[in-house]
Design a protein around this motif. Structure first.
Motif, PDB file in Angstrom:
ATOM      1  N   ALA A 127       2.650   2.137  -3.302  1.00 37.29           N
ATOM      2  CA  ALA A 127       1.928   2.269  -4.206  1.00 37.29           C
ATOM      3  C   ALA A 127       0.856   3.889  -3.755  1.00 37.29           C
TER       4      ALA A 127
ATOM      5  N   ALA B 128       0.869  -1.264  -0.191  1.00 34.31           N
ATOM      6  CA  ALA B 128      -0.199   0.048   0.062  1.00 34.31           C
ATOM      7  C   ALA B 128       1.017   1.381  -0.232  1.00 34.31           C
TER       8      ALA B 128
ATOM      9  N   SER C 131      -1.452   4.242  -1.735  1.00 28.70           N
ATOM     10  CA  SER C 131      -2.814   4.646  -1.336  1.00 28.70           C
ATOM     11  C   SER C 131      -3.039   4.716   0.389  1.00 28.70           C
ATOM     12  N   THR C 132      -3.789   5.153   0.166  1.00 34.76           N
ATOM     13  CA  THR C 132      -4.245   5.090   1.756  1.00 34.76           C
ATOM     14  C   THR C 132      -4.259   3.315   2.594  1.00 34.76           C
TER      15      THR C 132
END
Length: 379
Positions: free
Chosen positions: A371, A368, A373-374
């Motif tokens: 990437a 994550a 992302s959250t």
């Protein structure tokens, strides 16, 4: 994936040994930098094939360490930097950003209500911690208790992920042959009732409670303290003053896996040698020693242990909370001794904290963070 783990030191401690266990299971190419103290865990990591670099930091304010660490990160072309323990989190996060690595994860191993890794949580310590935290992308809390403390401090919930410490249960399985050898090595009679304590010998661990409790227990009871630290002299003095020095064994730091050239037993053998583990620390972030004892089939008395308290009731039937001091521990130890030996069965709590599960959860965080992302917020 190339990942660099930055840790304050590699002496024998819970966070340090946890790092070694994880690196054996993470499907990533990992190197390690220790800011100082390349102790026995560094030797173990190298034996596992991990490249370990000692930064040679001379103290908390050795600012020359920052450009050295930045250069090392840049030269290693790492995809991700993972920091462990307070000083390493401050320097490691800053160095990663200066080196151009934005995928930075930190694990918070030892955050209590009043102290972090033994240092008092002054407003300055807290402010510096929060400033460093903003340089990373995710903070891993080793228990829901620690995650809640971080959120109360103001760390955004979406940046905190709870991933408990992991345990290799097979490593600590009770072994009667190891029990016999460990007792013989330290001159403990085969029929003695052995109360164990495991952890750094610091004031916060309150091992003095066990020394004082020993004075209220029968002469055949021994106290086996496994760990090193600056409280050793005080503990020995207390034992002498109470007339129980001949019943106290202090082993110093002992690794999970002993050096073949070292005749002293490792931690699994020492846990096999015990009849009960007592953990009187009043403030723990997780309680890894309690889990290791449960994996050895030992009954456990503890004052604080989020690893047990955060689980459903009945997950660790052999663990009992003791909120008091020496008298309360002495009474509970007498009760256990009178009940006789148990069957050394392994409770569900140990399976819940399997290290393979911890490694999988950590890889999810790495994916994550890389990437951008959250994180999915999980309890």
């Amino acid at each position: 994936m190339r990942a660099l783990h930055v840790i304050t030191g590699l002496g024998v401690g819970g966070a340090e040994q946890q790092l070694r266990l994880l690196l054996r299971r993470l499907p990533a190419r990992c190197d390690v930098v220790t800011l100082t103290n390349p102790g026995p865990v560094a030797e173990g990591l190298r034996a596992d094939g991990v490249r370990v670099t000692d930064l040679g930091m001379r103290g908390n304010r050795d600012l020359a360490a920052l450009p050295r660490l930045t250069g090392l990160i840049r030269a290693g072309r790492y995809d991700l930097v993972h920091t462990h323990l307070y000083r390493a989190c401050l320097y490691g996060r800053a160095a990663a950003r200066l080196a151009g690595v934005r995928a930075v994860v930190a694990t918070e191993h030892s955050l209590g209500d009043a102290r972090i890794e033994g240092r008092r949580l002054t407003p300055g310590v807290r402010a510096l911690y929060l400033a460093g935290e903003r340089l990373g992308r995710a903070t891993v809390a080793v228990s829901p208790t620690v995650a809640e403390r971080l959120r109360r401090w103001g760390v955004p919930a979406q940046r905190v992920r709870t991933i408990p410490n992991g345990i290799d249960a097979a490593l600590f399985r009770y072994d009667p042959a190891l029990r016999e050898r460990a007792r013989a090595h330290y001159g403990i009679p085969p029929d003695a009732y052995v109360v164990g304590g495991l952890g750094r010998l610091t004031a916060g661990k309150r091992f003095g409670v066990l020394v004082r409790a020993l004075g209220e227990l029968p002469r055949d009871v021994r106290l086996l303290l496994v760990g090193g630290g600056d409280e050793e002299r005080a503990l020995r003095r207390t034992a002498r003053d109470l007339g129980v020095a001949d019943r106290v064994v202090l082993t110093g730091e002992r690794p999970y896996l002993p050096d073949p050239a070292d005749p002293a037993p490792g931690l699994p053998g020492l846990l096999s040698a015990m009849d009960v583990l007592a953990a009187p620390s009043a403030e723990e972030a997780f309680g890894l020693a309690v889990l290791e004892a449960l994996a050895a089939g030992l009954p456990v008395l503890y004052t604080t242990c989020p690893a047990v308290d955060d689980l459903p009731p009945g997950s660790a039937p052999g663990a009992r909370r003791v909120p008091g001091g020496a008298g309360a521990y002495a009474r509970e130890l007498l009760r256990l001794r009178g009940a006789g030996p148990g069957d050394r069965s392994i409770p569900p709590a140990v399976r819940h904290y399997a290290v393979d599960r911890t490694a999988r959860q950590l890889m999810d965080v790495y994916t994550a963070v890389l990437a951008g992302s959250t994180l999915e917020v999980r309890p």
